[in-house]
Write a protein that holds these residues in place. Structure first.
Motif, PDB file in Angstrom:
ATOM      1  N   UNK A 228       0.810  -1.231   0.000  1.00  0.00           N
ATOM      2  CA  UNK A 228       0.000   0.000   0.000  1.00  0.00           C
ATOM      3  C   UNK A 228       0.837   1.272   0.000  1.00  0.00           C
ATOM      4  N   UNK A 229       2.130   1.168   0.355  1.00  0.00           N
ATOM      5  CA  UNK A 229       2.981   2.353   0.363  1.00  0.00           C
ATOM      6  C   UNK A 229       3.544   2.685  -1.008  1.00  0.00           C
ATOM      7  N   UNK A 280     -21.962  -8.424  -0.902  1.00  0.00           N
ATOM      8  CA  UNK A 280     -21.595  -7.848   0.390  1.00  0.00           C
ATOM      9  C   UNK A 280     -20.125  -8.099   0.708  1.00  0.00           C
ATOM     10  N   UNK A 281     -19.653  -9.299   0.396  1.00  0.00           N
ATOM     11  CA  UNK A 281     -18.240  -9.609   0.626  1.00  0.00           C
ATOM     12  C   UNK A 281     -17.323  -8.732  -0.183  1.00  0.00           C
ATOM     13  N   UNK A 282     -17.672  -8.542  -1.449  1.00  0.00           N
ATOM     14  CA  UNK A 282     -16.878  -7.654  -2.313  1.00  0.00           C
ATOM     15  C   UNK A 282     -16.848  -6.241  -1.745  1.00  0.00           C
ATOM     16  N   UNK A 283     -17.983  -5.778  -1.263  1.00  0.00           N
ATOM     17  CA  UNK A 283     -18.064  -4.427  -0.717  1.00  0.00           C
ATOM     18  C   UNK A 283     -17.192  -4.278   0.531  1.00  0.00           C
ATOM     19  N   UNK A 284     -17.232  -5.279   1.420  1.00  0.00           N
ATOM     20  CA  UNK A 284     -16.450  -5.198   2.650  1.00  0.00           C
ATOM     21  C   UNK A 284     -14.947  -5.219   2.368  1.00  0.00           C
ATOM     22  N   UNK A 285     -14.539  -6.091   1.455  1.00  0.00           N
ATOM     23  CA  UNK A 285     -13.119  -6.133   1.085  1.00  0.00           C
ATOM     24  C   UNK A 285     -12.688  -4.810   0.470  1.00  0.00           C
ATOM     25  N   UNK A 286     -13.525  -4.265  -0.393  1.00  0.00           N
ATOM     26  CA  UNK A 286     -13.218  -2.993  -1.047  1.00  0.00           C
ATOM     27  C   UNK A 286     -13.098  -1.871  -0.026  1.00  0.00           C
ATOM     28  N   UNK A 288     -12.288  -2.234   3.071  1.00  0.00           N
ATOM     29  CA  UNK A 288     -11.073  -2.479   3.849  1.00  0.00           C
ATOM     30  C   UNK A 288      -9.828  -1.952   3.152  1.00  0.00           C
ATOM     31  N   UNK A 289      -9.713  -2.216   1.852  1.00  0.00           N
ATOM     32  CA  UNK A 289      -8.558  -1.738   1.085  1.00  0.00           C
ATOM     33  C   UNK A 289      -8.555  -0.217   1.030  1.00  0.00           C
ATOM     34  N   UNK A 290      -9.698   0.375   0.745  1.00  0.00           N
ATOM     35  CA  UNK A 290      -9.798   1.836   0.714  1.00  0.00           C
ATOM     36  C   UNK A 290      -9.456   2.419   2.078  1.00  0.00           C
ATOM     37  N   UNK A 291      -9.949   1.767   3.148  1.00  0.00           N
ATOM     38  CA  UNK A 291      -9.658   2.228   4.507  1.00  0.00           C
ATOM     39  C   UNK A 291      -8.179   2.198   4.826  1.00  0.00           C
ATOM     40  N   UNK A 292      -7.468   1.205   4.295  1.00  0.00           N
ATOM     41  CA  UNK A 292      -6.015   1.117   4.513  1.00  0.00           C
ATOM     42  C   UNK A 292      -5.313   2.343   3.926  1.00  0.00           C
ATOM     43  N   UNK A 295      -6.281   5.471   5.963  1.00  0.00           N
ATOM     44  CA  UNK A 295      -5.542   5.480   7.229  1.00  0.00           C
ATOM     45  C   UNK A 295      -4.116   5.975   7.046  1.00  0.00           C
ATOM     46  N   UNK A 296      -3.477   5.562   5.956  1.00  0.00           N
ATOM     47  CA  UNK A 296      -2.119   6.033   5.688  1.00  0.00           C
ATOM     48  C   UNK A 296      -2.100   7.539   5.428  1.00  0.00           C
ATOM     49  N   UNK A 297      -3.081   8.014   4.695  1.00  0.00           N
ATOM     50  CA  UNK A 297      -3.176   9.462   4.452  1.00  0.00           C
ATOM     51  C   UNK A 297      -3.324  10.199   5.779  1.00  0.00           C
ATOM     52  N   UNK A 298      -4.161   9.672   6.657  1.00  0.00           N
ATOM     53  CA  UNK A 298      -4.402  10.275   7.972  1.00  0.00           C
ATOM     54  C   UNK A 298      -3.105  10.362   8.776  1.00  0.00           C
ATOM     55  N   UNK A 299      -2.331   9.271   8.788  1.00  0.00           N
ATOM     56  CA  UNK A 299      -1.083   9.264   9.549  1.00  0.00           C
ATOM     57  C   UNK A 299      -0.057  10.214   8.946  1.00  0.00           C
ATOM     58  N   UNK A 300      -0.003  10.268   7.620  1.00  0.00           N
ATOM     59  CA  UNK A 300       0.985  11.129   6.968  1.00  0.00           C
ATOM     60  C   UNK A 300       0.685  12.607   7.192  1.00  0.00           C
ATOM     61  N   UNK A 301      -0.587  12.972   7.187  1.00  0.00           N
ATOM     62  CA  UNK A 301      -0.942  14.389   7.319  1.00  0.00           C
ATOM     63  C   UNK A 301      -0.657  14.932   8.724  1.00  0.00           C
ATOM     64  N   UNK A 302      -0.558  14.069   9.711  1.00  0.00           N
ATOM     65  CA  UNK A 302      -0.239  14.522  11.063  1.00  0.00           C
ATOM     66  C   UNK A 302       1.191  15.048  11.159  1.00  0.00           C
ATOM     67  N   UNK A 303       2.099  14.457  10.354  1.00  0.00           N
ATOM     68  CA  UNK A 303       3.511  14.846  10.314  1.00  0.00           C
ATOM     69  C   UNK A 303       4.169  14.733  11.695  1.00  0.00           C
ATOM     70  N   UNK A 304       3.824  13.694  12.410  1.00  0.00           N
ATOM     71  CA  UNK A 304       4.466  13.452  13.692  1.00  0.00           C
ATOM     72  C   UNK A 304       5.860  12.868  13.471  1.00  0.00           C
TER      73      UNK A 304
END
Length: 318
Positions: A228-229, A280-286, A288-292, A295-304
Motif C-alpha cells: 500500500x505504500x 456484500x463480501x466484495x463491498x467489505x473487502x473494497x 477495507x482496502x480503501x480504509x487502509x 488510514x495512511x493518508x491520515x497518519x501522513x498528514x499529522x507529520x508526527x
C-alpha cells in the motif's frame, strides 16, 4: 583515503543474543581496519528500540568498555524500520558509509568486507541478498517468493530475497533523509533513490540465541505496508472487480426480467442469499482496502516525528 564505516544495528529485547554477536561485529571492524579497508574511526552503532529487558544496560556497558561501540536509545518502541532510519540518519554525519544489519547474527558478517570492496569500485548502494532460503520453513519460503512476485506485479521496484542488510554511502543517506513519510518500507524506498548499485550474495544462518521478533502478524503487517505504500493497483483492482460484479448483476437483472415476462418465475431463497453474500463480501473487502489507504493518508498528514532519541552513548559531535 579509507572510509569511515558505521554498522547500524537495531535492537529490541536482545539481551540473550547481544553478548554473542557484539564481539563478532567489533572483531570484523578491527579486521577491516587492520587490512586498511576502513578508517580506525569506524564504529558499531546499536539502536535500542525501546527494549523492555536489559538490552540498553548491556549496550551502555559495551560503550564504556570499548570506544569501537556507540549506541542510541529511542524513547519508546517504534518498530524495526523507524529504529533503522534513526540509526542511519544519526550515523550520517559521522560516517562515509553505513551498513545496516540485524543483531541476531543471521546476516553473514563476512559479507561486510565484500560490500566495502564494492563501494571501493564506485557502488554507493550494495544490497546483501540471500543466495538461498534453505534455513526457512516451506511456508515462509513459499509465501516470501509469492510476496516478491506480487510486489513486482504491482510495479514496486524491490530486490528479491533482500531484507535490510545493505551498504549505503553518506550521499545516499542525504537523499534518503528527504523521504519524510511515516509509513516506512525501506526495501521499497532504497531502489528508488538511484545511484550506482550492486549485489553481494551471502548465506543466512540460524539465529544465534533468543527468538524472532518478527512473528507472522508482523510479517503480514510489513507485507501490507509494502504494497500500500508503493502501489495504487489494489484500488484499481477494486474498480475492475466492481465493474465485473456490476456486469454480472446487469446480466442477472436481464435474466430475471425475461423469466418474469415469460412467466417462468421460480421462487428461490438460496440463489438470492448467495448473490447478496457475494456482493456484500466484495463491498467489505473494497472498503477495507480503501480504509487502509485512507488510514495512511491520515497518519501522513499529522507529520508526527518517526522517532525520538532519548539517550546517546559514545557519539561525538564532529
Amino acid at each position: 583515503m579509507t572510509p569511515v564505516l558505521y554498522l547500524v544495528i537495531p535492537c529490541y529485547n536482545e539481551e540473550q543474543v547481544l553478548p554473542l554477536t557484539s564481539g563478532k561485529f567489533k572483531a570484523k571492524l578491527d579486521e577491516l581496519v587492520e587490512a586498511g579497508k576502513i578508517s580506525d574511526k569506524s564504529r558499531v552503532m546499536f539502536v535500542n528500540d525501546g527494549s523492555k529487558d536489559s538490552t540498553w544496560d548491556i549496550l551502555s556497558s559495551l560503550t564504556e568498555e570499548n570506544p569501537r561501540y556507540s549506541a542510541i536509545s529511542l524513547s519508546r518502541n517504534r518498530g524495526h524500520q523507524n529504529a533503522l532510519i534513526a540509526g542511519l540518519l544519526e550515523a550520517k554525519s559521522h560516517a562515509d558509509i553505513t551498513i545496516s544489519m540485524d543483531c541476531d547474527g543471521q546476516d553473514d558478517i563476512n559479507a561486510i568486507g565484500a560490500m566495502v570492496d564494492e563501494y571501493a569500485k564506485g557502488n554507493e548502494i550494495v544490497y546483501g541478498v540471500r543466495n538461498d532460503r534453505s534455513t526457512d520453513t516451506w511456508f515462509k519460503r513459499t509465501t516470501a517468493r509469492s510476496y516478491y512476485s506480487v510486489l513486482r506485479g504491482m510495479g514496486v521496484d524491490i530486490i528479491p530475497d533482500h531484507a535490510d542488510y545493505r551498504l549505503m554511502s553518506a550521499r545516499v543517506l542525504d537523499a534518503l533523509e528527504g523521504y519524510g513519510e511515516v509509513n516506512l518500507f525501506l526495501r521499497g524506498i532504497i531502489p528508488q533513490l538511484g545511484f550506482k548499485q550492486s549485489i553481494v550474495y551471502y548465506s543466512r544462518a540460524e539465529r544465534e540465541a533468543g527468538s524472532t521478533h518478527y512473528p507472522l502478524s508482523k510479517m503480514l503487517a510489513l507485507a501490507i505496508n509494502g504494497i500500500t505504500s508503493f502501489s495504487v493497483k489494489p484500488l484499481r483492482i477494486i474498480t475492475v472487480v466492481g465493474l465485473l460484479v456490476a456486469l454480472l448483476s446487469f446480466i442477472g437483472i436481464v435474466y430475471v426480467l425475461i423469466s418474469y415476462i415469460s412467466g417462468n418465475v421460480i421462487d428461490g431463497w438460496a440463489s438470492t442469499t448467495c448473490i447478496i453474500c457475494f456482493v456484500s463480501g466484495i463491498q467489505m473487502v473494497s472498503l477495507g482496502v480503501i480504509g487502509e489507504y485512507v488510514g495512511k493518508i491520515y497518519l501522513e498528514t499529522k507529520q508526527r516525528p518517526r522517532y525520538i532519541i532519548s539517550e546517546r552513548k559514545n557519539i561525538t559531535e564532529e
